[in-house]
Design a protein around this motif. Structure first.
Motif, PDB file in Angstrom:
ATOM      1  N   PRO A 183       2.641  -4.545  -2.228  1.00 58.33           N
ATOM      2  CA  PRO A 183       2.422  -5.421  -1.075  1.00 58.33           C
ATOM      3  C   PRO A 183       1.584  -4.765   0.030  1.00 58.33           C
ATOM      4  O   PRO A 183       0.970  -5.460   0.841  1.00 58.33           O
ATOM      5  N   LYS A 184       1.522  -3.441   0.036  1.00 52.24           N
ATOM      6  CA  LYS A 184       0.705  -2.737   1.030  1.00 52.24           C
ATOM      7  C   LYS A 184      -0.778  -3.072   0.867  1.00 52.24           C
ATOM      8  O   LYS A 184      -1.530  -3.022   1.834  1.00 52.24           O
ATOM      9  N   ILE A 185      -1.201  -3.391  -0.344  1.00 52.17           N
ATOM     10  CA  ILE A 185      -2.608  -3.727  -0.575  1.00 52.17           C
ATOM     11  C   ILE A 185      -2.976  -4.970   0.222  1.00 52.17           C
ATOM     12  O   ILE A 185      -3.950  -4.974   0.969  1.00 52.17           O
ATOM     13  N   ASP A 192     -14.292   4.252  12.803  1.00 49.49           N
ATOM     14  CA  ASP A 192     -13.788   5.283  11.896  1.00 49.49           C
ATOM     15  C   ASP A 192     -12.506   4.821  11.202  1.00 49.49           C
ATOM     16  O   ASP A 192     -12.320   5.048  10.004  1.00 49.49           O
ATOM     17  N   LYS A 193     -11.635   4.152  11.938  1.00 49.11           N
ATOM     18  CA  LYS A 193     -10.398   3.632  11.341  1.00 49.11           C
ATOM     19  C   LYS A 193     -10.700   2.543  10.315  1.00 49.11           C
ATOM     20  O   LYS A 193     -10.048   2.472   9.271  1.00 49.11           O
ATOM     21  N   ILE A 194     -11.682   1.716  10.601  1.00 51.99           N
ATOM     22  CA  ILE A 194     -12.110   0.685   9.648  1.00 51.99           C
ATOM     23  C   ILE A 194     -12.617   1.350   8.364  1.00 51.99           C
ATOM     24  O   ILE A 194     -12.256   0.954   7.258  1.00 51.99           O
ATOM     25  N   GLU A 195     -13.450   2.362   8.520  1.00 46.88           N
ATOM     26  CA  GLU A 195     -14.003   3.065   7.360  1.00 46.88           C
ATOM     27  C   GLU A 195     -12.912   3.765   6.547  1.00 46.88           C
ATOM     28  O   GLU A 195     -12.957   3.772   5.315  1.00 46.88           O
ATOM     29  N   ASP A 196     -11.928   4.352   7.227  1.00 51.29           N
ATOM     30  CA  ASP A 196     -10.831   5.017   6.517  1.00 51.29           C
ATOM     31  C   ASP A 196     -10.056   4.039   5.649  1.00 51.29           C
ATOM     32  O   ASP A 196      -9.795   4.304   4.469  1.00 51.29           O
ATOM     33  N   LEU A 197      -9.686   2.903   6.228  1.00 49.70           N
ATOM     34  CA  LEU A 197      -8.902   1.930   5.471  1.00 49.70           C
ATOM     35  C   LEU A 197      -9.732   1.296   4.358  1.00 49.70           C
ATOM     36  O   LEU A 197      -9.255   1.125   3.231  1.00 49.70           O
ATOM     37  N   SER A 198     -10.973   1.006   4.653  1.00 52.20           N
ATOM     38  CA  SER A 198     -11.873   0.458   3.637  1.00 52.20           C
ATOM     39  C   SER A 198     -12.056   1.454   2.492  1.00 52.20           C
ATOM     40  O   SER A 198     -12.055   1.078   1.314  1.00 52.20           O
ATOM     41  N   GLY A 199     -12.198   2.713   2.830  1.00 50.76           N
ATOM     42  CA  GLY A 199     -12.348   3.760   1.820  1.00 50.76           C
ATOM     43  C   GLY A 199     -11.118   3.904   0.953  1.00 50.76           C
ATOM     44  O   GLY A 199     -11.216   4.116  -0.262  1.00 50.76           O
ATOM     45  N   LEU A 232      -8.510  10.023 -22.184  1.00 50.01           N
ATOM     46  CA  LEU A 232      -9.301   9.877 -20.980  1.00 50.01           C
ATOM     47  C   LEU A 232      -8.526  10.418 -19.783  1.00 50.01           C
ATOM     48  O   LEU A 232      -7.305  10.507 -19.824  1.00 50.01           O
ATOM     49  N   PRO A 233      -9.231  10.764 -18.719  1.00 53.25           N
ATOM     50  CA  PRO A 233      -8.525  11.269 -17.542  1.00 53.25           C
ATOM     51  C   PRO A 233      -7.604  10.199 -16.956  1.00 53.25           C
ATOM     52  O   PRO A 233      -7.893   9.011 -17.032  1.00 53.25           O
ATOM     53  N   SER A 234      -6.520  10.656 -16.416  1.00 57.36           N
ATOM     54  CA  SER A 234      -5.576   9.754 -15.778  1.00 57.36           C
ATOM     55  C   SER A 234      -5.188  10.369 -14.443  1.00 57.36           C
ATOM     56  O   SER A 234      -4.814  11.538 -14.375  1.00 57.36           O
ATOM     57  N   TRP A 235      -5.326   9.593 -13.383  1.00 57.03           N
ATOM     58  CA  TRP A 235      -5.028  10.093 -12.047  1.00 57.03           C
ATOM     59  C   TRP A 235      -3.727   9.503 -11.556  1.00 57.03           C
ATOM     60  O   TRP A 235      -3.389   8.357 -11.862  1.00 57.03           O
ATOM     61  N   ASP A 236      -3.028  10.256 -10.753  1.00 53.95           N
ATOM     62  CA  ASP A 236      -1.853   9.748 -10.069  1.00 53.95           C
ATOM     63  C   ASP A 236      -2.351   9.074  -8.793  1.00 53.95           C
ATOM     64  O   ASP A 236      -2.719   9.742  -7.830  1.00 53.95           O
ATOM     65  N   LEU A 237      -2.393   7.770  -8.799  1.00 55.03           N
ATOM     66  CA  LEU A 237      -2.933   7.012  -7.677  1.00 55.03           C
ATOM     67  C   LEU A 237      -1.849   6.555  -6.709  1.00 55.03           C
ATOM     68  O   LEU A 237      -2.120   5.794  -5.787  1.00 55.03           O
ATOM     69  N   THR A 238      -0.619   7.039  -6.915  1.00 51.03           N
ATOM     70  CA  THR A 238       0.487   6.569  -6.081  1.00 51.03           C
ATOM     71  C   THR A 238       0.390   7.036  -4.639  1.00 51.03           C
ATOM     72  O   THR A 238       1.092   6.501  -3.784  1.00 51.03           O
ATOM     73  N   HIS A 239      -0.469   8.013  -4.348  1.00 50.25           N
ATOM     74  CA  HIS A 239      -0.635   8.372  -2.939  1.00 50.25           C
ATOM     75  C   HIS A 239      -1.482   7.328  -2.209  1.00 50.25           C
ATOM     76  O   HIS A 239      -1.518   7.309  -0.982  1.00 50.25           O
ATOM     77  N   PHE A 240      -2.153   6.446  -2.963  1.00 54.36           N
ATOM     78  CA  PHE A 240      -2.843   5.294  -2.380  1.00 54.36           C
ATOM     79  C   PHE A 240      -1.865   4.119  -2.291  1.00 54.36           C
ATOM     80  O   PHE A 240      -1.548   3.649  -1.211  1.00 54.36           O
ATOM     81  N   TYR A 241      -1.459   3.650  -3.468  1.00 56.75           N
ATOM     82  CA  TYR A 241      -0.555   2.507  -3.584  1.00 56.75           C
ATOM     83  C   TYR A 241       0.333   2.717  -4.799  1.00 56.75           C
ATOM     84  O   TYR A 241      -0.045   3.401  -5.741  1.00 56.75           O
ATOM     85  N   VAL A 242       1.512   2.086  -4.789  1.00 57.29           N
ATOM     86  CA  VAL A 242       2.467   2.235  -5.887  1.00 57.29           C
ATOM     87  C   VAL A 242       1.929   1.619  -7.178  1.00 57.29           C
ATOM     88  O   VAL A 242       2.167   2.112  -8.263  1.00 57.29           O
TER      89      VAL A 242
END
Length: 107
Positions: free
Chosen positions: A31-33, A71-78, A16-26
């Motif tokens: 703890p950033k979440i 817009d900042k709310i939408e960015d972080l929520s996204g 299955l596809p596997s994405w590198d999601l570390t540019h979102f969170y480690v």
């Protein structure tokens, strides 16, 4: 131990596809979440406090400020939502990913 049903499903699906999601969170325990969830809640409360029921009577500059705040709310929520969904989509049979995805949608 991985349940037998989960092993069979994973084997039937193949690679299955596997994405590198570390540019979102480690990772799911990053703890950033939690920090970003708290920031998002604070931003939403501030937006509501400043603009609820007031948009019709504000100036163009104030409306631009409101739009920027939204817009900042939408960015972080996204960012949070995208991470949760992609983590879940990457391995739908993983119970922790499923719980995290459902919890993030409630927030």
């Amino acid at each position: 131990m991985v349940p037998a049903k989960q092993v069979i499903i994973e084997n039937e699906l193949g690679d299955l596809p596997s994405w590198d999601l570390t540019h979102f969170y480690v990772g799911i325990d990053d703890p950033k979440i939690e920090s970003n969830l708290q920031d998002l809640q604070r931003m939403c409360l501030e937006f509501r406090k400043h603009y609820e029921g007031k948009l019709a009577g504000i100036s163009g500059d104030q409306f631009a400020d409101a739009f920027d705040a939204y817009d900042k709310i939408e960015d972080l929520s996204g960012k949070l939502g995208s991470y949760a969904f992609l983590l879940y989509a990457q391995q739908v049979t993983h119970p922790e990913n499923s719980r995290f995805s459902k919890t993030s949608r409630k927030n």
